[in-house]
Design an enzyme around this catalytic site. Structure first.
Site, PDB file in Angstrom:
ATOM      1  N   ASP A  56       3.844  -0.478  -8.040  1.00 15.92           N
ATOM      2  CA  ASP A  56       3.583  -1.681  -7.265  1.00 15.92           C
ATOM      3  C   ASP A  56       2.218  -2.204  -7.687  1.00 15.92           C
ATOM      4  O   ASP A  56       1.190  -1.703  -7.252  1.00 15.92           O
ATOM      5  CB  ASP A  56       3.622  -1.343  -5.773  1.00 15.92           C
ATOM      6  CG  ASP A  56       3.398  -2.554  -4.889  1.00 15.92           C
ATOM      7  OD1 ASP A  56       3.084  -3.633  -5.425  1.00 15.92           O
ATOM      8  OD2 ASP A  56       3.505  -2.418  -3.664  1.00 15.92           O
ATOM      9  N   ASN A  59       7.535   2.647   0.982  1.00 14.98           N
ATOM     10  CA  ASN A  59       7.064   2.184   2.292  1.00 14.98           C
ATOM     11  C   ASN A  59       7.121   3.318   3.323  1.00 14.98           C
ATOM     12  O   ASN A  59       7.586   3.142   4.451  1.00 14.98           O
ATOM     13  CB  ASN A  59       7.897   0.982   2.759  1.00 14.98           C
ATOM     14  CG  ASN A  59       7.245   0.230   3.908  1.00 14.98           C
ATOM     15  OD1 ASN A  59       6.039   0.305   4.105  1.00 14.98           O
ATOM     16  ND2 ASN A  59       8.041  -0.503   4.668  1.00 14.98           N
ATOM     17  N   GLU A  61       3.315   4.358  -2.121  1.00 12.40           N
ATOM     18  CA  GLU A  61       3.189   4.254  -0.670  1.00 12.40           C
ATOM     19  C   GLU A  61       3.982   5.365   0.018  1.00 12.40           C
ATOM     20  O   GLU A  61       4.752   5.138   0.948  1.00 12.40           O
ATOM     21  CB  GLU A  61       3.616   2.869  -0.175  1.00 12.40           C
ATOM     22  CG  GLU A  61       2.811   2.430   1.025  1.00 12.40           C
ATOM     23  CD  GLU A  61       3.008   0.970   1.417  1.00 12.40           C
ATOM     24  OE1 GLU A  61       2.595   0.640   2.538  1.00 12.40           O
ATOM     25  OE2 GLU A  61       3.548   0.181   0.625  1.00 12.40           O
ATOM     26  N   ASN A 116       1.149  -5.210  -7.080  1.00 12.67           N
ATOM     27  CA  ASN A 116       0.679  -6.142  -6.049  1.00 12.67           C
ATOM     28  C   ASN A 116       0.131  -7.449  -6.612  1.00 12.67           C
ATOM     29  O   ASN A 116      -0.781  -8.046  -6.047  1.00 12.67           O
ATOM     30  CB  ASN A 116      -0.347  -5.466  -5.140  1.00 12.67           C
ATOM     31  CG  ASN A 116       0.302  -4.893  -3.887  1.00 12.67           C
ATOM     32  OD1 ASN A 116       1.096  -5.556  -3.220  1.00 12.67           O
ATOM     33  ND2 ASN A 116      -0.035  -3.649  -3.558  1.00 12.67           N
TER      34      ASN A 116
END
Length: 270
Positions: free
Chosen positions: A158, A10, A36, A160
């Protein structure tokens, strides 16, 4: 033993201010896949761009401040590839893979940041295009690693997508939300079909709710463990059979988190 960790940070620079560097210093992982990252390599300080003791590789997005994936490896790869051969996405900062020599064979490890999408919008259509293209890459990789002497492959990251009801706390309220749409879940089922790729954490924890790896920063999602399991290690069949332990490194408390995701760590006894 090969220990691999995947973590959506993040924003790597933001994570570094919250405790990522002490975690990196103390981890027992041999390979770390980050998603990310949200920075060009030259925007990262040296301890993040090329941390001591690691071979670090970065695939930033062409759109600055978005996406970005990295791989840190204690062992130098014999090959590094950015993207997966899909022109629309190869500069999107969403996939990077390395070939690592290990125990007389080669293990391909990929860091994936699949688009999050947004139901009923162009972002969701983009996600579906990515999924279609990436599944072709997965199929080709599976074929390439078929055979006892053909190496192994592992895609971490990730994804998602919460594959099953057990993979998110509030599944009933999210049936029309991106990440738990029927089309996304069906795609994941095809990826994880018998004889194809394996969801290593689920294989090792078949009867566990979660273990969740992402919690919204909003409300008390973390304190109530109202999370989603969207960070996966997906392995080719022979590699999956060697997985011995899988742990979600959930922070001890909300204020000790350095991301809204937790690292997912798996050890493979190759």
């Amino acid at each position: 033993m090969l220990t691999v960790t995947t973590a959506n940070v993040n924003g790597l620079r933001a994570a570094a201010k919250k405790g990522f560097l002490p975690w990196l210093e103390n981890t027992s992982a041999d390979v770390i896949c980050l998603q990310e990252v949200r920075a060009e390599p030259d925007q990262l300080p040296a301890e993040l761009r090329a941390p001591a003791g690691w071979h670090a590789y970065h695939a930033p997005a062409a759109t600055k401040g978005r996406a970005g994936v990295s791989v840190f490896s204690r062992r130098e790869p014999v090959a590094v590839r950015v993207g997966f051969g899909a022109a629309e996405f190869d500069a999107s900062g969403r996939y990077l893979e390395v070939d690592l020599p290990h125990a007389g064979t080669v293990v391909t490890v990929g860091s994936l940041y699949l688009p999050s999408g947004e139901a009923g919008t162009e972002r969701q259509e983009e996600k579906y295009r990515f999924m279609d293209a990436f599944r072709q890459h997965l199929a080709a990789t599976l074929e390439r690693t078929d055979g006892d002497s053909a190496g192994h492959a592992l895609v971490c990251g990730d994804w998602n997508i919460a594959h099953q009801e057990v993979d998110l706390k509030n599944w009933r309220a999210n049936q029309k939300a991106a990440g738990f749409l029927p089309e996304e879940r069906a795609w994941m089922s095809r990826v994880l079909a018998p004889g194809a790729w394996s969801d290593v954490v689920r294989d090792l924890h078949p009867d566990t709710a979660g273990p969740y790896s992402w919690w919204s920063y909003r409300g008390k999602a973390f304190d109530n463990d109202s999370g989603w399991r969207i960070d996966y290690q997906v392995a080719t069949p022979r590699l999956a059979k060697t997985a011995s332990t899988a742990v979600v490194e959930r922070a001890a408390s909300y204020d000790r988190r350095w991301s809204d995701h937790a690292p997912v760590t798996v050890s493979y006894d190759l």
